[in-house]
Enzyme design. Sequence first.
Site, short mmCIF file in Angstrom:
data_model
loop_
_atom_site.label_atom_id
_atom_site.label_comp_id
_atom_site.label_asym_id
_atom_site.label_seq_id
_atom_site.Cartn_x
_atom_site.Cartn_y
_atom_site.Cartn_z
N HIS A 193 5.66 6.51 -0.27
CA HIS A 193 6.50 5.35 -0.61
C HIS A 193 5.68 4.09 -0.42
CE1 HIS A 193 6.64 5.43 3.76
NE2 HIS A 193 6.92 4.13 3.70
N HIS A 238 0.85 -1.20 0.00
CA HIS A 238 0.00 0.00 0.00
C HIS A 238 0.87 1.24 0.00
CE1 HIS A 238 1.23 -0.40 4.16
NE2 HIS A 238 1.07 0.91 4.24
P1 ATP Z 1 3.97 -3.92 11.63
O1 ATP Z 1 4.16 -2.59 12.33
O2 ATP Z 1 3.34 -4.96 12.49
O3 ATP Z 1 5.19 -4.38 10.93
P2 ATP Z 1 2.63 -2.41 9.56
O4 ATP Z 1 3.75 -1.42 9.73
O5 ATP Z 1 2.31 -2.92 8.21
O6 ATP Z 1 2.88 -3.68 10.46
P3 ATP Z 1 1.17 -0.43 10.94
O7 ATP Z 1 2.31 -0.25 11.89
O8 ATP Z 1 -0.20 -0.43 11.50
O9 ATP Z 1 1.31 -1.78 10.15
O10 ATP Z 1 1.30 0.70 9.86
C1 ATP Z 1 0.36 0.90 8.84
C2 ATP Z 1 0.94 1.92 7.87
O11 ATP Z 1 1.13 3.17 8.52
C3 ATP Z 1 2.33 1.56 7.31
O12 ATP Z 1 2.44 2.11 6.01
C4 ATP Z 1 3.26 2.27 8.22
O13 ATP Z 1 4.50 2.55 7.59
C5 ATP Z 1 2.51 3.54 8.52
N1 ATP Z 1 2.87 4.06 9.83
C6 ATP Z 1 2.95 3.36 10.98
N2 ATP Z 1 3.30 4.14 12.02
C7 ATP Z 1 3.45 5.39 11.51
C8 ATP Z 1 3.78 6.67 12.06
N3 ATP Z 1 4.05 6.82 13.35
N4 ATP Z 1 3.81 7.73 11.23
C9 ATP Z 1 3.55 7.60 9.93
N5 ATP Z 1 3.22 6.43 9.33
C10 ATP Z 1 3.17 5.34 10.10
#
Ligand code: ATP
Length: 181
Positions: free
Chosen positions: A132, A50
Amino acid sequence: MIKSNVIKRKAIRVFFAILPYWQVQKQLMRNIEILEPICRGRKIKMQHLHLTLLFLGDVPTNQIHALRQIAKTISADKFEFKLDTIGYWRHNHIIYIQARNFPTELFSLADSLKIALSKDGFVFDNRAYKPHITLFRKAFQFVNTDLIKPIQWYVDQWFLIQSKPTNNGVEYIPLGHWNLN
Ligand code: ATP
Ligand code: MG
């Protein structure tokens, strides 16, 4: 025994994003396969690919309806871009793919969302938006290359997604989608 009368409000982790359709997913997976032996990180599963528009984090479930209502008011134009560059972020060990030239419509959509939600009391950190698509996490090998065959992506809708923790990693659940003009 003391009974706590604090009501725990349930919250879910959510973000707005665009999701690749089948042809784009397939090409992204092809690039992941090619890169895997080089970068040895944890590859992203196809159903998790995504491009985040705006990350909200934990939102009380009783505010999800408001989120949807605000999303409905956003008017933004369709856009397209070519994913053509693979890069590496040392600070979080992520290998990602991006476009050298993301269109202004993408930034407008992300901005409009942030502005509309801020007006309604949602708060965000002030980090600059860096569009990205993550391809690998926990990668420790620097990769920086241009794609021989860039990936063309036509975007005509965007999504609200729940990121739900499970015993088997996160599951992404679409909670709503909206069309671009
Ligand atoms: P995991 O953290 O378990 O590896 P994930 O990163 O796919 O899984 P999430 O952490 O819920 O799932 O993140 C969902 C999306 O939001 C991802 O694209 C992640 O890079 C982005 N994201 C997560 N935390 C932040 C943040 N603090 N600021 C900006 N974007 C974020
Ligand atoms: Mg994460």
